[in-house]
Design a protein around this motif. Structure first.
Motif, PDB file in Angstrom:
ATOM      1  N   TRP A  27       3.639 -42.538  73.810  1.00 35.49           N
ATOM      2  CA  TRP A  27       2.525 -41.604  73.978  1.00 35.49           C
ATOM      3  C   TRP A  27       2.928 -40.397  74.814  1.00 35.49           C
ATOM      4  O   TRP A  27       2.355 -39.322  74.676  1.00 35.49           O
ATOM      5  CB  TRP A  27       1.339 -42.343  74.597  1.00 35.49           C
ATOM      6  CG  TRP A  27       1.076 -43.608  73.851  1.00 35.49           C
ATOM      7  CD1 TRP A  27       1.312 -44.889  74.256  1.00 35.49           C
ATOM      8  CD2 TRP A  27       0.586 -43.701  72.511  1.00 35.49           C
ATOM      9  NE1 TRP A  27       0.998 -45.777  73.256  1.00 35.49           N
ATOM     10  CE2 TRP A  27       0.555 -45.072  72.176  1.00 35.49           C
ATOM     11  CE3 TRP A  27       0.168 -42.764  71.562  1.00 35.49           C
ATOM     12  CZ2 TRP A  27       0.121 -45.526  70.928  1.00 35.49           C
ATOM     13  CZ3 TRP A  27      -0.260 -43.212  70.329  1.00 35.49           C
ATOM     14  CH2 TRP A  27      -0.277 -44.582  70.029  1.00 35.49           C
ATOM     15  N   ILE A  28       3.924 -40.557  75.654  1.00 36.50           N
ATOM     16  CA  ILE A  28       4.409 -39.446  76.471  1.00 36.50           C
ATOM     17  C   ILE A  28       5.265 -38.498  75.642  1.00 36.50           C
ATOM     18  O   ILE A  28       5.193 -37.274  75.798  1.00 36.50           O
ATOM     19  CB  ILE A  28       5.216 -39.976  77.669  1.00 36.50           C
ATOM     20  CG1 ILE A  28       4.320 -40.817  78.596  1.00 36.50           C
ATOM     21  CG2 ILE A  28       5.856 -38.834  78.454  1.00 36.50           C
ATOM     22  CD1 ILE A  28       5.072 -41.464  79.734  1.00 36.50           C
ATOM     23  N   ILE A  29       6.074 -39.037  74.742  1.00 35.94           N
ATOM     24  CA  ILE A  29       7.062 -38.216  74.031  1.00 35.94           C
ATOM     25  C   ILE A  29       6.533 -37.612  72.732  1.00 35.94           C
ATOM     26  O   ILE A  29       7.286 -36.969  72.003  1.00 35.94           O
ATOM     27  CB  ILE A  29       8.349 -39.018  73.742  1.00 35.94           C
ATOM     28  CG1 ILE A  29       8.081 -40.164  72.765  1.00 35.94           C
ATOM     29  CG2 ILE A  29       8.949 -39.534  75.039  1.00 35.94           C
ATOM     30  CD1 ILE A  29       9.342 -40.919  72.347  1.00 35.94           C
ATOM     31  N   GLY A  30       5.244 -37.809  72.441  1.00 33.90           N
ATOM     32  CA  GLY A  30       4.689 -37.141  71.264  1.00 33.90           C
ATOM     33  C   GLY A  30       3.723 -37.945  70.438  1.00 33.90           C
ATOM     34  O   GLY A  30       3.095 -37.395  69.517  1.00 33.90           O
ATOM     35  N   GLY A  32       0.779 -39.276  71.217  1.00 35.61           N
ATOM     36  CA  GLY A  32      -0.581 -38.786  71.404  1.00 35.61           C
ATOM     37  C   GLY A  32      -0.789 -37.427  70.759  1.00 35.61           C
ATOM     38  O   GLY A  32      -1.843 -37.158  70.159  1.00 35.61           O
ATOM     39  N   LEU A  33       0.212 -36.558  70.880  1.00 34.09           N
ATOM     40  CA  LEU A  33       0.117 -35.230  70.264  1.00 34.09           C
ATOM     41  C   LEU A  33       0.035 -35.333  68.749  1.00 34.09           C
ATOM     42  O   LEU A  33      -0.664 -34.548  68.102  1.00 34.09           O
ATOM     43  CB  LEU A  33       1.329 -34.384  70.675  1.00 34.09           C
ATOM     44  CG  LEU A  33       1.374 -32.963  70.107  1.00 34.09           C
ATOM     45  CD1 LEU A  33       0.156 -32.167  70.537  1.00 34.09           C
ATOM     46  CD2 LEU A  33       2.664 -32.256  70.550  1.00 34.09           C
ATOM     47  N   PHE A  34       0.732 -36.316  68.172  1.00 35.36           N
ATOM     48  CA  PHE A  34       0.656 -36.494  66.715  1.00 35.36           C
ATOM     49  C   PHE A  34      -0.769 -36.818  66.292  1.00 35.36           C
ATOM     50  O   PHE A  34      -1.291 -36.232  65.334  1.00 35.36           O
ATOM     51  CB  PHE A  34       1.601 -37.605  66.266  1.00 35.36           C
ATOM     52  CG  PHE A  34       1.449 -37.964  64.818  1.00 35.36           C
ATOM     53  CD1 PHE A  34       1.993 -37.156  63.825  1.00 35.36           C
ATOM     54  CD2 PHE A  34       0.726 -39.081  64.431  1.00 35.36           C
ATOM     55  CE1 PHE A  34       1.832 -37.460  62.477  1.00 35.36           C
ATOM     56  CE2 PHE A  34       0.554 -39.399  63.092  1.00 35.36           C
ATOM     57  CZ  PHE A  34       1.106 -38.590  62.111  1.00 35.36           C
ATOM     58  N   PHE A  35      -1.418 -37.759  66.972  1.00 42.30           N
ATOM     59  CA  PHE A  35      -2.794 -38.102  66.613  1.00 42.30           C
ATOM     60  C   PHE A  35      -3.739 -36.932  66.855  1.00 42.30           C
ATOM     61  O   PHE A  35      -4.686 -36.721  66.088  1.00 42.30           O
ATOM     62  CB  PHE A  35      -3.254 -39.335  67.394  1.00 42.30           C
ATOM     63  CG  PHE A  35      -2.696 -40.623  66.870  1.00 42.30           C
ATOM     64  CD1 PHE A  35      -2.966 -41.037  65.574  1.00 42.30           C
ATOM     65  CD2 PHE A  35      -1.891 -41.425  67.658  1.00 42.30           C
ATOM     66  CE1 PHE A  35      -2.447 -42.220  65.072  1.00 42.30           C
ATOM     67  CE2 PHE A  35      -1.366 -42.610  67.167  1.00 42.30           C
ATOM     68  CZ  PHE A  35      -1.647 -43.006  65.870  1.00 42.30           C
ATOM     69  N   HIS A  36      -3.477 -36.154  67.914  1.00 39.22           N
ATOM     70  CA  HIS A  36      -4.286 -34.970  68.177  1.00 39.22           C
ATOM     71  C   HIS A  36      -4.151 -33.965  67.028  1.00 39.22           C
ATOM     72  O   HIS A  36      -5.154 -33.418  66.541  1.00 39.22           O
ATOM     73  CB  HIS A  36      -3.855 -34.335  69.498  1.00 39.22           C
ATOM     74  CG  HIS A  36      -4.517 -33.027  69.789  1.00 39.22           C
ATOM     75  ND1 HIS A  36      -5.830 -32.934  70.204  1.00 39.22           N
ATOM     76  CD2 HIS A  36      -4.049 -31.740  69.700  1.00 39.22           C
ATOM     77  CE1 HIS A  36      -6.146 -31.669  70.378  1.00 39.22           C
ATOM     78  NE2 HIS A  36      -5.085 -30.922  70.076  1.00 39.22           N
ATOM     79  N   SER A  37      -2.918 -33.728  66.584  1.00 35.33           N
ATOM     80  CA  SER A  37      -2.686 -32.785  65.486  1.00 35.33           C
ATOM     81  C   SER A  37      -3.319 -33.285  64.195  1.00 35.33           C
ATOM     82  O   SER A  37      -3.914 -32.504  63.434  1.00 35.33           O
ATOM     83  CB  SER A  37      -1.178 -32.572  65.291  1.00 35.33           C
ATOM     84  OG  SER A  37      -0.578 -32.078  66.461  1.00 35.33           O
ATOM     85  N   ALA A  38      -3.188 -34.591  63.944  1.00 39.13           N
ATOM     86  CA  ALA A  38      -3.782 -35.163  62.734  1.00 39.13           C
ATOM     87  C   ALA A  38      -5.300 -35.072  62.773  1.00 39.13           C
ATOM     88  O   ALA A  38      -5.944 -34.782  61.760  1.00 39.13           O
ATOM     89  CB  ALA A  38      -3.342 -36.616  62.582  1.00 39.13           C
ATOM     90  N   ALA A  39      -5.886 -35.297  63.947  1.00 37.06           N
ATOM     91  CA  ALA A  39      -7.338 -35.224  64.079  1.00 37.06           C
ATOM     92  C   ALA A  39      -7.841 -33.801  63.823  1.00 37.06           C
ATOM     93  O   ALA A  39      -8.903 -33.605  63.206  1.00 37.06           O
ATOM     94  CB  ALA A  39      -7.758 -35.692  65.477  1.00 37.06           C
ATOM     95  N   ALA A 347       0.981 -31.445  62.561  1.00 35.32           N
ATOM     96  CA  ALA A 347       1.239 -32.888  62.554  1.00 35.32           C
ATOM     97  C   ALA A 347       2.620 -33.183  61.985  1.00 35.32           C
ATOM     98  O   ALA A 347       3.326 -34.092  62.465  1.00 35.32           O
ATOM     99  CB  ALA A 347       0.164 -33.623  61.747  1.00 35.32           C
ATOM    100  N   ILE A 348       3.038 -32.424  60.973  1.00 34.90           N
ATOM    101  CA  ILE A 348       4.365 -32.612  60.386  1.00 34.90           C
ATOM    102  C   ILE A 348       5.445 -32.274  61.414  1.00 34.90           C
ATOM    103  O   ILE A 348       6.435 -33.005  61.562  1.00 34.90           O
ATOM    104  CB  ILE A 348       4.517 -31.758  59.117  1.00 34.90           C
ATOM    105  CG1 ILE A 348       3.654 -32.327  57.993  1.00 34.90           C
ATOM    106  CG2 ILE A 348       5.991 -31.676  58.685  1.00 34.90           C
ATOM    107  CD1 ILE A 348       3.614 -31.468  56.751  1.00 34.90           C
ATOM    108  N   ILE A 349       5.270 -31.176  62.134  1.00 33.23           N
ATOM    109  CA  ILE A 349       6.251 -30.788  63.152  1.00 33.23           C
ATOM    110  C   ILE A 349       6.318 -31.832  64.257  1.00 33.23           C
ATOM    111  O   ILE A 349       7.415 -32.204  64.721  1.00 33.23           O
ATOM    112  CB  ILE A 349       5.915 -29.399  63.734  1.00 33.23           C
ATOM    113  CG1 ILE A 349       5.987 -28.330  62.630  1.00 33.23           C
ATOM    114  CG2 ILE A 349       6.862 -29.065  64.883  1.00 33.23           C
ATOM    115  CD1 ILE A 349       7.330 -28.242  61.935  1.00 33.23           C
ATOM    116  N   THR A 350       5.165 -32.341  64.676  1.00 34.87           N
ATOM    117  CA  THR A 350       5.158 -33.365  65.725  1.00 34.87           C
ATOM    118  C   THR A 350       5.800 -34.655  65.231  1.00 34.87           C
ATOM    119  O   THR A 350       6.538 -35.318  65.976  1.00 34.87           O
ATOM    120  CB  THR A 350       3.720 -33.649  66.192  1.00 34.87           C
ATOM    121  OG1 THR A 350       3.105 -32.429  66.620  1.00 34.87           O
ATOM    122  CG2 THR A 350       3.702 -34.645  67.347  1.00 34.87           C
ATOM    123  N   ALA A 351       5.549 -35.019  63.968  1.00 34.38           N
ATOM    124  CA  ALA A 351       6.212 -36.193  63.399  1.00 34.38           C
ATOM    125  C   ALA A 351       7.723 -35.985  63.379  1.00 34.38           C
ATOM    126  O   ALA A 351       8.499 -36.921  63.632  1.00 34.38           O
ATOM    127  CB  ALA A 351       5.689 -36.463  61.991  1.00 34.38           C
TER     128      ALA A 351
END
Length: 373
Positions: A27-30, A32-39, A347-351
Protein backbone atom coordinates in the motif's frame (compact mmCIF):
# COMPACT_ATOMS: atom_id res chain seq x y z
CA UNK A 1 23.55 -9.58 2.50
CA UNK A 2 21.63 -12.29 4.27
CA UNK A 3 18.10 -11.65 5.46
CA UNK A 4 17.21 -13.10 8.86
CA UNK A 5 13.54 -13.91 9.02
CA UNK A 6 12.00 -15.63 12.05
CA UNK A 7 11.69 -19.38 11.84
CA UNK A 8 9.31 -21.76 13.53
CA UNK A 9 10.43 -24.14 16.22
CA UNK A 10 10.83 -26.75 13.47
CA UNK A 11 13.35 -24.51 11.73
CA UNK A 12 11.12 -23.54 8.80
CA UNK A 13 10.74 -19.90 7.80
CA UNK A 14 7.85 -18.06 9.36
CA UNK A 15 6.54 -17.29 5.89
CA UNK A 16 3.45 -15.54 7.16
CA UNK A 17 5.58 -12.72 8.56
CA UNK A 18 7.36 -12.21 5.23
CA UNK A 19 4.00 -12.17 3.43
CA UNK A 20 2.34 -9.81 5.91
CA UNK A 21 5.29 -7.42 5.68
CA UNK A 22 4.97 -7.44 1.88
CA UNK A 23 1.20 -6.96 2.09
CA UNK A 24 1.82 -3.97 4.35
CA UNK A 25 4.42 -2.44 2.03
CA UNK A 26 2.23 -2.90 -1.05
CA UNK A 27 0.00 0.00 0.00
CA UNK A 28 2.98 2.30 0.51
CA UNK A 29 4.63 1.59 -2.85
CA UNK A 30 1.54 2.12 -5.01
CA UNK A 31 -1.24 -0.33 -4.17
CA UNK A 32 -3.44 2.34 -2.63
CA UNK A 33 -2.75 4.75 -5.48
CA UNK A 34 -3.80 2.07 -7.97
CA UNK A 35 -7.21 1.67 -6.32
CA UNK A 36 -7.54 5.46 -6.12
CA UNK A 37 -6.82 5.79 -9.85
CA UNK A 38 -9.21 2.96 -10.69
CA UNK A 39 -11.94 4.51 -8.55
CA UNK A 40 -11.54 7.83 -10.37
CA UNK A 41 -11.90 6.00 -13.70
CA UNK A 42 -15.03 3.95 -13.01
CA UNK A 43 -16.64 5.98 -10.21
CA UNK A 44 -17.93 2.93 -8.33
CA UNK A 45 -18.94 3.62 -4.75
CA UNK A 46 -17.36 0.50 -3.23
CA UNK A 47 -14.10 1.16 -5.07
CA UNK A 48 -14.03 4.73 -3.75
CA UNK A 49 -14.43 3.34 -0.23
CA UNK A 50 -11.62 0.84 -0.82
CA UNK A 51 -9.40 3.63 -2.17
CA UNK A 52 -10.25 5.79 0.84
CA UNK A 53 -9.15 3.02 3.21
CA UNK A 54 -5.93 2.15 1.38
CA UNK A 55 -4.66 5.50 0.14
CA UNK A 56 -5.35 8.26 2.67
CA UNK A 57 -5.11 9.01 6.37
CA UNK A 58 -7.92 10.50 8.41
CA UNK A 59 -7.59 14.24 8.84
CA UNK A 60 -7.47 14.03 12.64
CA UNK A 61 -9.84 11.84 14.68
CA UNK A 62 -10.87 8.38 13.46
CA UNK A 63 -9.23 5.42 11.79
CA UNK A 64 -8.70 4.01 8.32
CA UNK A 65 -6.78 0.94 7.22
CA UNK A 66 -4.02 3.19 5.82
CA UNK A 67 -3.50 4.64 9.31
CA UNK A 68 -2.32 1.23 10.45
CA UNK A 69 0.30 0.65 7.72
CA UNK A 70 3.18 2.13 9.70
CA UNK A 71 2.10 0.68 13.05
CA UNK A 72 1.75 -2.79 11.55
CA UNK A 73 5.37 -2.53 10.44
CA UNK A 74 6.35 -1.52 14.00
CA UNK A 75 4.41 -4.49 15.36
CA UNK A 76 6.11 -6.90 12.96
CA UNK A 77 9.55 -5.60 13.91
CA UNK A 78 8.59 -6.55 17.46
CA UNK A 79 7.53 -10.03 16.39
CA UNK A 80 11.09 -10.60 15.18
CA UNK A 81 12.72 -9.63 18.51
CA UNK A 82 12.27 -13.01 20.27
CA UNK A 83 13.86 -14.69 17.25
CA UNK A 84 16.64 -12.16 16.71
CA UNK A 85 17.45 -11.17 20.30
CA UNK A 86 15.97 -13.61 22.84
CA UNK A 87 17.19 -16.65 20.93
CA UNK A 88 20.75 -15.29 20.99
CA UNK A 89 20.54 -14.65 24.73
CA UNK A 90 19.56 -18.28 25.18
CA UNK A 91 22.68 -19.27 23.26
CA UNK A 92 24.86 -17.32 25.66
CA UNK A 93 25.49 -14.15 23.65
CA UNK A 94 26.03 -11.30 26.10
CA UNK A 95 23.62 -8.42 26.55
CA UNK A 96 26.47 -6.01 25.84
CA UNK A 97 27.03 -7.48 22.40
CA UNK A 98 23.31 -7.46 21.67
CA UNK A 99 23.05 -3.88 22.95
CA UNK A 100 25.63 -2.69 20.43
CA UNK A 101 23.85 -4.62 17.71
CA UNK A 102 20.49 -2.93 18.26
CA UNK A 103 22.17 0.45 18.83
CA UNK A 104 23.88 0.16 15.44
CA UNK A 105 20.57 -0.80 13.85
CA UNK A 106 18.90 2.24 15.39
CA UNK A 107 21.64 4.59 14.19
CA UNK A 108 21.50 3.20 10.65
CA UNK A 109 17.71 3.55 10.44
CA UNK A 110 17.84 7.12 11.77
CA UNK A 111 20.45 7.91 9.10
CA UNK A 112 18.37 6.31 6.34
CA UNK A 113 15.37 8.27 7.60
CA UNK A 114 17.29 11.53 7.25
CA UNK A 115 18.26 10.58 3.70
CA UNK A 116 14.65 9.64 2.90
CA UNK A 117 13.51 13.04 4.21
CA UNK A 118 15.74 14.76 1.63
CA UNK A 119 18.49 16.00 3.94
CA UNK A 120 21.18 15.41 1.30
CA UNK A 121 19.04 17.00 -1.41
CA UNK A 122 18.40 20.11 0.70
CA UNK A 123 22.02 20.62 1.69
CA UNK A 124 21.46 19.93 5.39
CA UNK A 125 19.45 23.15 5.74
CA UNK A 126 16.94 22.90 8.58
CA UNK A 127 16.50 19.11 8.24
CA UNK A 128 13.58 17.10 9.54
CA UNK A 129 15.10 14.65 12.02
CA UNK A 130 11.86 12.79 12.73
CA UNK A 131 11.11 10.06 10.18
CA UNK A 132 9.30 6.78 9.68
CA UNK A 133 12.56 4.83 9.60
CA UNK A 134 13.92 6.75 12.57
CA UNK A 135 10.84 5.93 14.60
CA UNK A 136 11.15 2.26 13.66
CA UNK A 137 14.80 2.26 14.70
CA UNK A 138 14.35 4.04 18.04
CA UNK A 139 11.18 2.16 19.01
CA UNK A 140 12.81 -1.16 18.10
CA UNK A 141 15.86 -0.21 20.19
CA UNK A 142 13.70 0.56 23.23
CA UNK A 143 11.56 -2.56 22.82
CA UNK A 144 14.62 -4.77 22.29
CA UNK A 145 16.26 -3.43 25.46
CA UNK A 146 13.11 -4.10 27.47
CA UNK A 147 12.86 -7.61 26.02
CA UNK A 148 16.54 -8.25 26.81
CA UNK A 149 16.21 -7.19 30.45
CA UNK A 150 12.81 -8.69 31.29
CA UNK A 151 12.52 -12.39 31.94
CA UNK A 152 8.76 -12.87 31.77
CA UNK A 153 5.83 -12.05 29.50
CA UNK A 154 4.09 -10.47 32.48
CA UNK A 155 6.95 -8.00 32.88
CA UNK A 156 6.65 -6.95 29.24
CA UNK A 157 2.89 -6.51 29.60
CA UNK A 158 3.54 -4.25 32.59
CA UNK A 159 5.99 -2.23 30.48
CA UNK A 160 3.34 -1.83 27.77
CA UNK A 161 0.76 -0.75 30.34
CA UNK A 162 3.27 1.64 31.91
CA UNK A 163 4.22 3.28 28.63
CA UNK A 164 0.63 3.70 27.46
CA UNK A 165 -0.49 4.78 30.92
CA UNK A 166 2.25 7.42 30.97
CA UNK A 167 1.21 8.67 27.53
CA UNK A 168 -2.42 8.89 28.70
CA UNK A 169 -1.46 10.90 31.79
CA UNK A 170 0.61 13.31 29.71
CA UNK A 171 -2.09 13.78 27.08
CA UNK A 172 -5.05 14.06 29.43
CA UNK A 173 -3.75 15.45 32.72
CA UNK A 174 -0.64 17.59 32.13
CA UNK A 175 -1.49 21.22 31.31
CA UNK A 176 0.08 22.79 28.23
CA UNK A 177 0.84 26.52 28.59
CA UNK A 178 -1.93 28.51 26.96
CA UNK A 179 -4.12 25.46 26.31
CA UNK A 180 -4.57 23.58 29.57
CA UNK A 181 -4.77 19.83 30.15
CA UNK A 182 -6.47 17.31 27.90
CA UNK A 183 -6.20 19.39 24.76
CA UNK A 184 -5.91 16.99 21.82
CA UNK A 185 -5.50 19.49 18.99
CA UNK A 186 -2.53 19.96 16.66
CA UNK A 187 -1.58 23.17 18.44
CA UNK A 188 -2.48 22.44 22.06
CA UNK A 189 -1.56 18.82 22.64
CA UNK A 190 1.29 17.83 24.91
CA UNK A 191 2.80 16.13 21.84
CA UNK A 192 3.10 19.52 20.14
CA UNK A 193 4.67 21.13 23.23
CA UNK A 194 7.21 18.31 23.65
CA UNK A 195 8.14 18.31 19.94
CA UNK A 196 8.59 22.10 19.90
CA UNK A 197 10.87 21.99 22.94
CA UNK A 198 12.78 18.73 22.54
CA UNK A 199 12.74 17.67 18.88
CA UNK A 200 15.41 19.44 16.80
CA UNK A 201 14.94 20.42 13.20
CA UNK A 202 11.81 20.90 11.16
CA UNK A 203 8.39 19.66 12.31
CA UNK A 204 6.47 18.41 9.30
CA UNK A 205 3.16 19.93 10.44
CA UNK A 206 4.63 23.05 11.94
CA UNK A 207 3.43 22.68 15.53
CA UNK A 208 4.08 18.92 15.91
CA UNK A 209 5.43 15.88 14.09
CA UNK A 210 3.56 12.55 13.77
CA UNK A 211 6.90 10.79 14.25
CA UNK A 212 7.75 13.02 17.19
CA UNK A 213 9.02 12.26 20.70
CA UNK A 214 5.86 10.93 22.36
CA UNK A 215 4.82 9.09 19.18
CA UNK A 216 8.14 7.24 19.22
CA UNK A 217 7.65 6.22 22.85
CA UNK A 218 4.10 5.06 22.14
CA UNK A 219 5.35 3.12 19.10
CA UNK A 220 7.72 1.24 21.41
CA UNK A 221 4.63 -0.10 23.20
CA UNK A 222 3.19 -1.42 19.93
CA UNK A 223 6.59 -2.95 19.12
CA UNK A 224 6.51 -4.63 22.53
CA UNK A 225 3.06 -6.00 21.67
CA UNK A 226 4.77 -7.58 18.69
CA UNK A 227 7.31 -9.25 20.98
CA UNK A 228 4.43 -10.93 22.81
CA UNK A 229 3.19 -12.33 19.50
CA UNK A 230 6.71 -13.39 18.57
CA UNK A 231 7.24 -15.21 21.87
CA UNK A 232 3.94 -17.01 21.41
CA UNK A 233 4.81 -18.12 17.88
CA UNK A 234 8.32 -19.16 18.86
CA UNK A 235 7.16 -21.21 21.80
CA UNK A 236 6.21 -24.89 21.81
CA UNK A 237 3.58 -24.93 24.58
CA UNK A 238 0.64 -24.44 22.20
CA UNK A 239 -0.30 -26.02 18.89
CA UNK A 240 -0.14 -23.82 15.78
CA UNK A 241 -3.93 -23.66 15.61
CA UNK A 242 -4.19 -22.52 19.23
CA UNK A 243 -1.49 -19.93 18.62
CA UNK A 244 -3.54 -18.45 15.78
CA UNK A 245 -6.64 -18.42 17.99
CA UNK A 246 -4.75 -16.73 20.84
CA UNK A 247 -3.45 -14.06 18.45
CA UNK A 248 -6.97 -13.44 17.16
CA UNK A 249 -8.50 -13.21 20.64
CA UNK A 250 -5.75 -10.83 21.76
CA UNK A 251 -6.40 -8.63 18.76
CA UNK A 252 -10.15 -8.61 19.28
CA UNK A 253 -9.67 -7.63 22.93
CA UNK A 254 -7.42 -4.71 22.06
CA UNK A 255 -9.81 -3.48 19.36
CA UNK A 256 -12.73 -3.67 21.80
CA UNK A 257 -10.77 -1.71 24.42
CA UNK A 258 -9.88 1.00 21.89
CA UNK A 259 -13.48 1.38 20.71
CA UNK A 260 -14.71 1.52 24.30
CA UNK A 261 -12.28 4.36 25.11
CA UNK A 262 -12.87 6.28 21.89
CA UNK A 263 -15.95 8.30 23.00
CA UNK A 264 -13.99 9.89 25.88
CA UNK A 265 -10.39 9.57 24.61
CA UNK A 266 -10.40 9.79 20.81
CA UNK A 267 -8.48 7.64 18.36
CA UNK A 268 -5.95 10.05 16.81
CA UNK A 269 -3.05 8.68 14.81
CA UNK A 270 -1.12 11.91 14.34
CA UNK A 271 -0.46 12.33 18.07
CA UNK A 272 -0.61 8.59 18.80
CA UNK A 273 -3.29 8.58 21.51
CA UNK A 274 -3.57 5.43 23.62
CA UNK A 275 -6.82 4.25 21.95
CA UNK A 276 -5.08 4.56 18.59
CA UNK A 277 -2.19 2.40 19.78
CA UNK A 278 -4.58 -0.19 21.23
CA UNK A 279 -6.54 -0.28 17.97
CA UNK A 280 -3.39 -0.43 15.83
CA UNK A 281 -2.00 -3.23 17.98
CA UNK A 282 -5.31 -5.09 17.87
CA UNK A 283 -5.63 -4.89 14.09
CA UNK A 284 -2.00 -6.02 13.78
CA UNK A 285 -2.65 -9.05 16.01
CA UNK A 286 -5.71 -9.93 13.88
CA UNK A 287 -3.82 -9.62 10.58
CA UNK A 288 -0.93 -11.71 11.91
CA UNK A 289 -3.40 -14.33 13.13
CA UNK A 290 -5.02 -14.50 9.69
CA UNK A 291 -1.76 -14.72 7.74
CA UNK A 292 -0.23 -17.19 10.20
CA UNK A 293 -3.31 -19.45 10.14
CA UNK A 294 -3.63 -19.45 6.34
CA UNK A 295 0.07 -19.73 5.47
CA UNK A 296 1.86 -21.50 8.32
CA UNK A 297 -0.97 -23.52 9.86
CA UNK A 298 -3.00 -24.54 6.81
CA UNK A 299 0.00 -24.49 4.46
CA UNK A 300 -1.67 -22.37 1.75
CA UNK A 301 1.47 -20.56 0.66
CA UNK A 302 1.58 -20.12 -3.12
CA UNK A 303 -0.86 -17.18 -3.24
CA UNK A 304 1.39 -15.23 -0.84
CA UNK A 305 4.57 -15.46 -2.94
CA UNK A 306 4.19 -11.97 -4.54
CA UNK A 307 3.85 -10.48 -1.05
CA UNK A 308 6.87 -12.41 0.23
CA UNK A 309 9.05 -11.03 -2.56
CA UNK A 310 8.16 -7.51 -1.38
CA UNK A 311 8.41 -8.36 2.31
CA UNK A 312 11.90 -9.83 2.08
CA UNK A 313 13.24 -6.48 0.84
CA UNK A 314 10.86 -4.02 2.48
CA UNK A 315 13.49 -1.45 3.47
CA UNK A 316 15.03 -1.67 -0.01
CA UNK A 317 11.79 -0.80 -1.80
CA UNK A 318 10.88 1.87 0.75
CA UNK A 319 14.16 3.69 0.13
CA UNK A 320 13.95 3.05 -3.62
CA UNK A 321 10.62 4.90 -3.86
CA UNK A 322 12.43 8.02 -2.61
CA UNK A 323 15.52 7.61 -4.80
CA UNK A 324 14.06 6.30 -8.07
CA UNK A 325 11.32 7.87 -10.19
CA UNK A 326 9.33 4.71 -11.00
CA UNK A 327 6.49 6.80 -12.43
CA UNK A 328 8.83 8.25 -15.05
CA UNK A 329 9.96 4.73 -16.02
CA UNK A 330 6.37 3.51 -16.23
CA UNK A 331 5.41 6.48 -18.41
CA UNK A 332 8.46 5.84 -20.60
CA UNK A 333 7.40 2.22 -21.20
CA UNK A 334 3.60 2.49 -21.09
CA UNK A 335 2.89 6.08 -22.09
CA UNK A 336 1.64 4.90 -25.49
CA UNK A 337 -1.31 3.30 -23.67
CA UNK A 338 -2.15 6.26 -21.47
CA UNK A 339 -3.95 8.48 -23.99
CA UNK A 340 -6.10 5.81 -25.69
CA UNK A 341 -7.01 4.41 -22.26
CA UNK A 342 -8.66 7.70 -21.33
CA UNK A 343 -9.78 7.77 -17.70
CA UNK A 344 -7.97 4.46 -17.10
CA UNK A 345 -4.61 5.94 -18.11
CA UNK A 346 -3.44 6.83 -14.55
CA UNK A 347 -4.38 3.35 -13.33
CA UNK A 348 -2.33 1.78 -16.14
CA UNK A 349 0.71 3.90 -15.24
CA UNK A 350 0.35 3.03 -11.56
CA UNK A 351 0.02 -0.67 -12.42
CA UNK A 352 3.23 -0.27 -14.41
CA UNK A 353 4.96 1.27 -11.39
CA UNK A 354 3.95 -1.71 -9.25
CA UNK A 355 5.10 -4.16 -11.91
CA UNK A 356 8.50 -2.47 -12.30
CA UNK A 357 9.01 -2.34 -8.54
CA UNK A 358 8.02 -5.98 -8.10
CA UNK A 359 10.20 -7.22 -10.96
CA UNK A 360 13.16 -5.40 -9.45
CA UNK A 361 12.50 -7.04 -6.10
CA UNK A 362 12.04 -10.42 -7.79
CA UNK A 363 15.47 -10.03 -9.39
CA UNK A 364 16.97 -9.38 -5.95
CA UNK A 365 15.04 -12.36 -4.58
CA UNK A 366 16.39 -14.69 -7.27
CA UNK A 367 19.92 -13.43 -6.63
CA UNK A 368 19.39 -13.83 -2.86
CA UNK A 369 20.21 -10.18 -2.27
CA UNK A 370 18.43 -8.77 0.76
CA UNK A 371 19.04 -5.46 2.54
CA UNK A 372 19.66 -6.31 6.18
CA UNK A 373 19.29 -3.50 8.71
Amino acid sequence: MKNKTPRTEQGERLQSLDALRGFDMLWIIGGGLFFHSAAQAVDWGWLHQLALQTHSHVEWEGFRFYDNIFMLFMFMSGVAIPYAITSKQEKGISRTKLFWKVLKRMALLVLLGLIYNGTLRDGFQYPRFASVLGQIGIAYFLAALIAMYTKTIKARILWIAGILGGIAILQLAVPVPGYGAGNLTPEGSINAWVDQHFLPGKLIFGTYDPEGVLCIIAAAAVTLMGTLAGSLLRGTARSPGRKALFLALSGAGLVAAALALNPVYPIIKKISTVPFNLLAGGVSFLLLALFYFVIDVKGWKKWAFPFRVIGLNSITIYMATALIDFTHTSNFLLGWLKTPAGAFGPAIITAGVLAIEWLGLYYLYKKKIFLRV
